[in-house]
Write a protein that holds these residues in place. Structure first.
Motif, short mmCIF file in Angstrom:
data_model
loop_
_atom_site.label_atom_id
_atom_site.label_comp_id
_atom_site.label_asym_id
_atom_site.label_seq_id
_atom_site.Cartn_x
_atom_site.Cartn_y
_atom_site.Cartn_z
N THR A 51 6.17 20.96 5.31
CA THR A 51 6.65 21.45 4.02
C THR A 51 6.00 20.67 2.88
OG1 THR A 51 8.52 19.91 4.03
CG2 THR A 51 8.89 22.09 4.99
N GLN A 52 6.04 21.25 1.72
CA GLN A 52 5.52 20.62 0.51
C GLN A 52 6.69 20.28 -0.39
OE1 GLN A 52 2.46 19.65 -0.23
NE2 GLN A 52 1.66 20.40 1.72
N PRO A 53 6.67 19.31 -1.21
CA PRO A 53 5.61 18.32 -1.40
C PRO A 53 5.65 17.25 -0.31
CG PRO A 53 7.44 17.79 -2.85
CD PRO A 53 7.80 19.08 -2.13
N PRO A 54 4.60 16.46 -0.21
CA PRO A 54 4.57 15.41 0.81
C PRO A 54 5.61 14.32 0.50
CG PRO A 54 2.64 15.25 -0.59
CD PRO A 54 3.36 16.50 -0.98
N GLY A 55 6.03 13.61 1.54
CA GLY A 55 6.92 12.47 1.36
C GLY A 55 6.12 11.25 0.94
N HIS A 56 6.81 10.29 0.36
CA HIS A 56 6.17 9.07 -0.10
C HIS A 56 6.62 7.89 0.75
CE1 HIS A 56 4.73 11.12 -3.66
NE2 HIS A 56 5.94 11.62 -3.82
N GLY A 57 5.79 6.88 0.80
CA GLY A 57 6.15 5.68 1.53
C GLY A 57 5.27 4.52 1.12
N SER A 58 5.57 3.36 1.67
CA SER A 58 4.75 2.19 1.42
C SER A 58 4.79 1.28 2.63
CB SER A 58 5.22 1.44 0.17
OG SER A 58 6.47 0.85 0.41
N GLU A 110 14.76 8.92 4.99
CA GLU A 110 14.06 7.67 4.71
C GLU A 110 14.16 6.82 5.98
OE1 GLU A 110 12.14 4.57 2.69
OE2 GLU A 110 12.53 6.55 1.87
N GLN A 111 13.02 6.28 6.45
CA GLN A 111 13.02 5.59 7.74
C GLN A 111 11.89 4.59 7.86
OE1 GLN A 111 11.78 8.46 10.86
NE2 GLN A 111 11.53 9.82 9.09
N ASP A 119 6.15 -3.55 8.09
CA ASP A 119 7.24 -3.04 7.24
C ASP A 119 6.91 -1.71 6.57
OD1 ASP A 119 8.65 -5.37 7.86
OD2 ASP A 119 7.76 -6.44 6.17
N ALA A 120 6.47 -0.74 7.34
CA ALA A 120 6.16 0.58 6.78
C ALA A 120 7.44 1.41 6.70
CB ALA A 120 5.13 1.29 7.63
N ARG A 121 7.69 1.98 5.55
CA ARG A 121 8.84 2.85 5.33
C ARG A 121 8.38 4.08 4.57
NH1 ARG A 121 13.43 1.23 6.93
NH2 ARG A 121 14.59 2.76 5.74
N GLY A 122 8.97 5.21 4.91
CA GLY A 122 8.61 6.43 4.21
C GLY A 122 9.67 7.51 4.40
N MET A 123 9.55 8.57 3.60
CA MET A 123 10.48 9.69 3.66
C MET A 123 9.78 10.89 4.28
SD MET A 123 12.65 11.68 0.74
CE MET A 123 13.23 10.16 0.07
N GLN A 170 0.85 -1.19 0.00
CA GLN A 170 0.00 0.00 0.00
C GLN A 170 0.89 1.23 0.00
OE1 GLN A 170 -3.59 0.44 0.05
NE2 GLN A 170 -2.74 2.41 -0.51
N ALA A 171 0.77 2.04 -1.05
CA ALA A 171 1.50 3.31 -1.11
C ALA A 171 0.76 4.36 -0.30
CB ALA A 171 1.64 3.76 -2.55
N PHE A 172 1.50 5.30 0.29
CA PHE A 172 0.88 6.37 1.05
C PHE A 172 1.71 7.64 0.95
CE2 PHE A 172 3.28 3.79 4.14
CZ PHE A 172 4.16 4.72 4.64
#
Length: 149
Positions: free
Chosen positions: A27-34, A108-109, A97-101, A19-21
Motif C-alpha cells: 500500500t501507499q504511502p510507504p512507512g517510515h523508520g530509522s 510500529e515495530q 535498533d531499527a524501528r519502523g512502521m 539513518q532514516a529509511f
C-alpha cells in the motif's frame, strides 16, 4: 589507548549515526523508520573479528569435555568461529535498533536487519507477515520524514 581516527573523523570504536529509511509494502504511502548504523574502521573490525573468533574457539575448547557430542561440536564451533571472523572483518557498517512502521498494517515495530547495513533490504512485518522493502528516501523526501531533525 587513544582511539585512532579515519580521515573523515570516524574513531576506531565505532561511530553511531541515525539513518532514516522508507518501508515499501503493498500500500501507499510507504512507512517510515530509522536505524542506528555503527561505522567501524579497520582496527575496530579486527578487534571485533578476533573477539568473535576467540569466543567460538573457546566454546569449541570447552565442548571437548562433552562425551561423544564433542566429535560434532568441536569442529562445528571451530568452523563457526572462522565464519564469524570473516563476517565481522568485512562489516564496515552494522545496523542496530531499527524501528519502523509497516505501511500495510500500520504497526510500529522493531525490525530485524541483516548483519551488515545494505540498502535496499528485504524485511518482514512481525504483525501481518508481509514482505517489506527498506529503501533510503530521495533527497527531497528526506526533509519531510517525521522524527528526523
Amino acid at each position: 589507548m587513544e582511539p585512532t581516527a579515519f580521515p573523515e573523523g570516524i574513531v576506531s570504536d565505532g561511530v553511531p549515526r541515525q539513518q532514516a529509511f522508507l518501508l515499501n509494502g503493498f500500500t501507499q504511502p510507504p512507512g517510515h523508520g530509522s536505524a542506528t548504523v555503527i561505522t567501524y574502521d579497520r582496527p575496530a573490525r579486527w578487534r571485533r573479528a578476533l573477539k568473535a573468533l576467540g569466543k567460538w574457539w573457546g566454546i569449541a575448547l570447552l565442548s571437548v569435555l562433552i562425551p561423544v557430542a564433542h566429535f560434532v561440536l568441536v569442529p562445528s564451533f571451530f568452523l563457526f568461529g572462522l565464519f564469524q571472523f570473516s563476517q565481522r572483518l568485512g562489516a564496515v557498517e552494522v545496523p542496530a535498533d531499527a524501528r519502523g512502521m509497516c505501511p500495510d498494517c500500520g504497526t510500529e515495530q522493531a525490525l530485524e536487519l541483516a548483519s551488515q547495513w545494505q540498502v535496499p533490504q528485504l524485511v518482514t512485518c512481525r504483525q501481518c507477515h508481509r514482505g517489506l522493502r527498506l529503501t533510503l528516501p530521495m533527497p527531497d523526501q528526506a526533509a519531510t520524514l517525521p522524527g528526523d531533525h
